[in-house]
Design a protein around this motif. Structure first.
Motif, short mmCIF file in Angstrom:
data_model
loop_
_atom_site.label_atom_id
_atom_site.label_comp_id
_atom_site.label_asym_id
_atom_site.label_seq_id
_atom_site.Cartn_x
_atom_site.Cartn_y
_atom_site.Cartn_z
N ASP A 1 16.89 -34.05 -2.79
CA ASP A 1 17.01 -34.36 -3.63
C ASP A 1 18.81 -35.06 -3.92
OD1 ASP A 1 18.70 -32.08 -3.35
OD2 ASP A 1 17.15 -30.79 -4.88
N TRP A 2 19.45 -35.02 -5.07
CA TRP A 2 20.93 -35.31 -4.64
C TRP A 2 21.21 -34.53 -4.12
CZ3 TRP A 2 24.99 -31.67 -5.49
CH2 TRP A 2 24.41 -29.93 -5.98
N LYS A 3 21.22 -33.21 -3.94
CA LYS A 3 22.32 -32.68 -2.31
C LYS A 3 21.98 -33.05 -1.05
CE LYS A 3 20.14 -28.29 -4.10
NZ LYS A 3 19.09 -28.83 -4.36
N GLY A 4 21.17 -34.02 -0.86
CA GLY A 4 20.68 -34.33 0.60
C GLY A 4 20.90 -35.79 -0.09
N LEU A 5 21.85 -36.10 -0.49
CA LEU A 5 22.43 -38.06 -1.07
C LEU A 5 23.77 -37.29 -1.13
CD1 LEU A 5 21.11 -40.30 -1.51
CD2 LEU A 5 21.53 -40.44 -4.15
N VAL A 6 24.74 -36.31 -1.60
CA VAL A 6 26.07 -36.44 -1.60
C VAL A 6 25.99 -35.94 -0.33
CG1 VAL A 6 27.48 -34.70 -2.61
CG2 VAL A 6 25.81 -35.53 -4.11
N ILE A 7 25.35 -34.68 0.83
CA ILE A 7 25.51 -34.52 2.37
C ILE A 7 25.13 -35.96 2.69
CG2 ILE A 7 25.43 -33.54 4.16
CD1 ILE A 7 23.92 -31.34 2.07
N GLY A 8 24.98 -36.50 2.46
CA GLY A 8 24.40 -38.57 3.57
C GLY A 8 25.85 -39.46 3.09
N VAL B 1 22.53 -43.25 10.16
CA VAL B 1 22.41 -41.83 9.26
C VAL B 1 21.61 -41.15 8.31
CG1 VAL B 1 23.87 -40.84 7.06
CG2 VAL B 1 25.11 -42.44 9.39
N ALA B 2 20.15 -41.93 8.02
CA ALA B 2 19.37 -41.47 6.90
C ALA B 2 18.47 -40.91 7.95
CB ALA B 2 18.33 -42.97 6.40
N GLN B 3 18.17 -41.38 8.51
CA GLN B 3 17.49 -40.90 9.58
C GLN B 3 18.14 -39.61 10.36
OE1 GLN B 3 14.44 -41.25 10.80
NE2 GLN B 3 14.00 -39.88 12.66
N MET B 4 18.56 -39.62 10.36
CA MET B 4 19.70 -37.87 11.30
C MET B 4 19.56 -37.37 10.36
SD MET B 4 23.34 -37.84 11.85
CE MET B 4 23.84 -37.68 10.56
N MET B 5 19.99 -37.78 8.60
CA MET B 5 19.56 -36.35 7.64
C MET B 5 18.56 -36.08 7.45
SD MET B 5 22.59 -35.81 6.99
CE MET B 5 24.12 -35.58 7.59
N ARG B 6 17.42 -36.82 7.62
CA ARG B 6 16.03 -36.75 7.42
C ARG B 6 15.55 -35.56 7.93
NH1 ARG B 6 11.55 -39.84 5.25
NH2 ARG B 6 10.21 -38.79 6.52
N GLY B 7 16.65 -35.23 9.49
CA GLY B 7 15.67 -34.75 10.58
C GLY B 7 16.42 -33.19 10.05
N PHE B 8 17.30 -33.11 9.91
CA PHE B 8 17.78 -32.40 9.46
C PHE B 8 18.82 -31.36 8.72
CE2 PHE B 8 23.12 -31.49 8.56
CZ PHE B 8 23.31 -30.32 9.10
N LEU B 9 18.18 -32.64 7.04
CA LEU B 9 17.73 -31.66 5.89
C LEU B 9 16.50 -30.63 5.18
CD1 LEU B 9 20.69 -33.40 4.16
CD2 LEU B 9 21.23 -31.62 5.55
N ALA B 10 15.70 -31.94 6.22
CA ALA B 10 14.06 -31.59 6.22
C ALA B 10 13.78 -29.86 5.77
CB ALA B 10 13.33 -32.11 7.64
N PRO B 11 12.48 -29.14 5.19
CA PRO B 11 12.25 -27.86 4.56
C PRO B 11 12.41 -27.47 5.40
CG PRO B 11 11.01 -29.86 3.24
CD PRO B 11 11.90 -30.72 4.31
N HIS B 12 12.32 -28.06 6.60
CA HIS B 12 12.32 -26.81 7.93
C HIS B 12 12.62 -27.57 8.85
CE1 HIS B 12 7.99 -25.09 7.45
NE2 HIS B 12 8.98 -24.31 6.42
N GLY B 13 14.10 -28.23 8.73
CA GLY B 13 14.90 -29.32 9.69
C GLY B 13 16.29 -28.37 10.40
N THR B 14 16.80 -28.23 10.81
CA THR B 14 17.30 -28.25 11.86
C THR B 14 18.55 -27.54 10.60
OG1 THR B 14 18.07 -30.01 12.55
CG2 THR B 14 19.47 -28.32 13.24
N LEU B 15 19.46 -27.54 9.41
CA LEU B 15 19.98 -26.74 8.70
C LEU B 15 19.12 -25.43 7.93
CD1 LEU B 15 22.59 -26.49 7.44
CD2 LEU B 15 22.04 -28.42 5.54
N ASN B 16 17.93 -25.99 7.65
CA ASN B 16 17.44 -24.81 6.93
C ASN B 16 16.53 -23.49 8.00
OD1 ASN B 16 16.40 -25.04 4.17
ND2 ASN B 16 16.07 -26.76 4.23
N MET B 17 16.90 -24.34 9.36
CA MET B 17 16.40 -23.26 10.63
C MET B 17 17.87 -22.62 10.59
SD MET B 17 14.70 -25.21 13.53
CE MET B 17 13.23 -25.82 13.22
N ALA B 18 18.90 -23.05 10.33
CA ALA B 18 20.11 -22.11 10.90
C ALA B 18 20.46 -20.98 9.92
CB ALA B 18 21.37 -23.61 10.86
N LEU B 19 20.35 -21.56 8.49
CA LEU B 19 20.33 -20.94 7.71
C LEU B 19 18.92 -19.46 7.63
CD1 LEU B 19 20.67 -23.46 4.67
CD2 LEU B 19 22.42 -22.09 5.48
N PHE B 20 17.63 -20.18 7.99
CA PHE B 20 16.57 -19.15 8.36
C PHE B 20 17.37 -17.46 9.10
CE2 PHE B 20 13.12 -17.12 9.80
CZ PHE B 20 12.19 -17.35 9.03
#
Lengths: 270, 273
Positions: free
Chosen positions: A135-142, A104-123
């Motif tokens: 930060d706290w957001k990623g921790l809570v999401i994970g 889950v941690a590795q997955m969230m690193r790719g998903f939530l990174a500054p240029h990760g999938t979620l930010n790409m989608a939001l962009f």
């Protein structure tokens, strides 16, 4: 006599590999050059207090969100009409249960990174600046991603023990699904929900992988990360153990509730 | 009108749930096949199996020296198998006693056996690491097995005790009454009936050890690179390699979890990994 003999090896394992190092943590945290001292706790207060508070509220908030989502999923699966959507959700929500936290941690690193999938989608949806999730957001999401399905599974098993007659009676009397949930299901399964919450919160406080891989040494971070840094970088067991005792204290209220509940039940279930 | 609004609402919720569960997973799979993936393209510009070949040890990679997923996998499996054997040898007799005999100080024992389930284990591992240094157990397979065994045993005891409790004592009494000895009764009556439950706890302990992170981190690193450790070490600088090893770990864990899900309560499943 035979009983004690058969339990003895297991007891030895627990005493030597658990109770002794557990006691050592408490002992070392209070030991200074010349006897009893509070200086290690002083350092925890001066250097890591922000992280203690951070660990508490991120763990608690994640457990609350996971509990709410878990209750909603379980209520839908218990009360919703049988249709393809329900059987789809019944399969879907369990997927996170199958993943260990390090994945889950590795997955969230790719998903939530500054240029990760979620930010790409939001962009691509029009957001101009990437959001910092490490930060706290990623921790809570994970935490929520991993814990909500467990909560749903545990709570659903409680809901399924509530007899259909209770629910039917309430419905005949004109109760909506929401009222069935708040006035029948939840009150009848209060202990199950409380145990699920205690477990989720305690395991969030104790989790090392997710904060270590998402936040690392950035401030504020989780206590578990501080303990690892204190030991691996500084060889400083005293402060690490003081932090460890603080993490015991953070879960103590919930742990005592859970332990009492378990010993009280005294039953063994698979 | 009312029902169609309800249906639409249900569909929206299902889609949101689907996306929030599947999107992170898809990212992981995409990353393991990504050769080039530049912002802000929603999918990688160039896909390939290069990193998978490296991860599986089929091609020598530049990353992480000679360590491939296969080496780590071998460590993980060996450690998990030894952990299973040692844990069951100790927990099965204890469980039988807790289920059948009156053991003195039982509430205290139960309390002790529950403690590792709720209190954070990391401080315990930190001190175990210090103790293990004096016995040269740090960075060795026996050290890691001991670290995995302690929490795994606690769960195995609960599952096994429940298993023995579920076997009616009358069956054993009947066997004894018709002349069978204690050992025969155990081997011919009790153990065969306990097999499904004991298998469940065996799979549980195996998976617990296989997915274990914190204990291995403090007791095993840097010499004992299990799969979770390999994934962690790669995660910092090689997204593709880390994603590929995460998927290997995921597939094996999921296969065992699917087995366990049928036999064990959710409370237990939540303790793995």
């Amino acid at each position: 006599m035979l009983g004690s003999l058969l339990v003895l090896p297991a007891l030895l394992v627990i005493v030597l590999l658990y109770l002794y190092p557990f006691g050592l943590a408490v002992w070392i945290s209070f030991s200074g050059e010349d006897g009893f001292t509070l200086e290690h706790y002083q350092r925890v207060y001066e250097v890591y207090w922000e992280d203690v508070i951070f660990t508490f509220w991120t763990s608690f908030l994640s457990a609350v969100i996971a509990a709410v989502l878990g209750i909603l999923i379980a209520a839908y699966l218990r009360l919703g009409a049988d249709d393809p959507i329900k059987s789809f959700i019944n399969q879907l929500y369990r997927i996170p249960i199958f993943l260990p936290m390090v994945v889950v941690a590795q997955m969230m690193r790719g998903f939530l990174a500054p240029h990760g999938t979620l930010n790409m989608a939001l962009f691509n949806l029009g957001l101009s600046q990437p959001i910092e999730f490490f930060d706290w957001k990623g921790l809570v999401i994970g935490f929520v991603w991993k814990q909500a399905p467990f909560m749903a599974l545990i709570i659903l098993s409680g809901f399924l023990m509530v007899k259909d007659e209770h629910i039917e009676a309430a419905r005949v009397a004109g109760a909506s699904d929401l009222r069935v949930l708040t006035e029948i299901l939840l009150p009848m399964t209060r202990n199950t929900v409380a145990i699920a919450f205690a477990l989720a919160y305690a395991s969030n406080v104790a989790t090392f992988t997710l904060p270590y891989m998402l936040i690392g040494g950035a401030k504020p971070t989780a206590i578990t990360v501080d303990i690892a840094h204190r030991v691996t970088f500084f060889g400083d067991w005293a402060t690490a153990n003081a932090l460890g005792v603080v993490s015991f204290l953070l879960v103590s209220v919930f742990a005592v509730f859970y332990l009492r509940e378990m010993v009280r039940r005294g039953v063994y279930e698979r | 009108m009312y029902t169609s609004v309800r249906l639409a609402l249900k569909l929206v919720v299902a889609v949101v749930l689907f996306l929030s569960i599947v999107m992170p997973l898809t990212t992981l799979f995409l990353w393991s096949f990504a050769i080039k993936w530049y912002w802000p393209s929603p999918i990688p510009q160039e896909l390939g199996t290069d990193y998978w070949l490296e991860a599986l040890g089929l091609r020598r990679g530049l990353a992480i020296g000679a360590v491939s997923v296969t080496t780590a996998l071998r460590y993980s499996i060996i450690i998990a198998l030894i952990t299973v054997i040692v844990t069951q040898l100790i927990s099965i007799p204890a469980s039988y006693a807790l289920a059948r005999y009156s053991v003195p100080y039982k509430p205290l024992l139960l309390f002790l056996f529950f403690m590792p389930q709720v209190f954070p284990l990391q401080p315990v591992y930190v001190n175990l690491m210090r103790l293990f240094y004096t016995y040269d157990l740090v960075g060795t397979i026996p050290g890691v097995v001991l670290a995995h065994m302690m929490p795994a045993m606690v769960f195995a005891i609960w599952i096994n005790t429940a298993t023995f409790k579920a076997i009616p004592p009358e069956l054993e009494e009947a066997a004894r009454a018709s002349g069978a000895g204690a050992l025969t009764t155990l081997l011919r009556i009790t153990l065969p009936l306990a097999v499904p439950g004991l298998l469940a706890s065996t799979v549980f302990v195996f998976l617990y050890s296989f997915d274990e992170f914190t204990g291995t981190f403090f007791i095993g690193l840097p010499y004992i690179q299990t799969l979770p450790m390999l994934l962690y070490s790669a995660s910092g600088y090689n997204m593709q390699f880390a994603s590929a090893s995460a998927i290997v770990l995921l597939i094996i864990s999921a296969a065992f979890m699917l087995l366990l899900e049928r036999f064990l309560k959710a409370e237990y499943l939540g303790r793995i990994g």
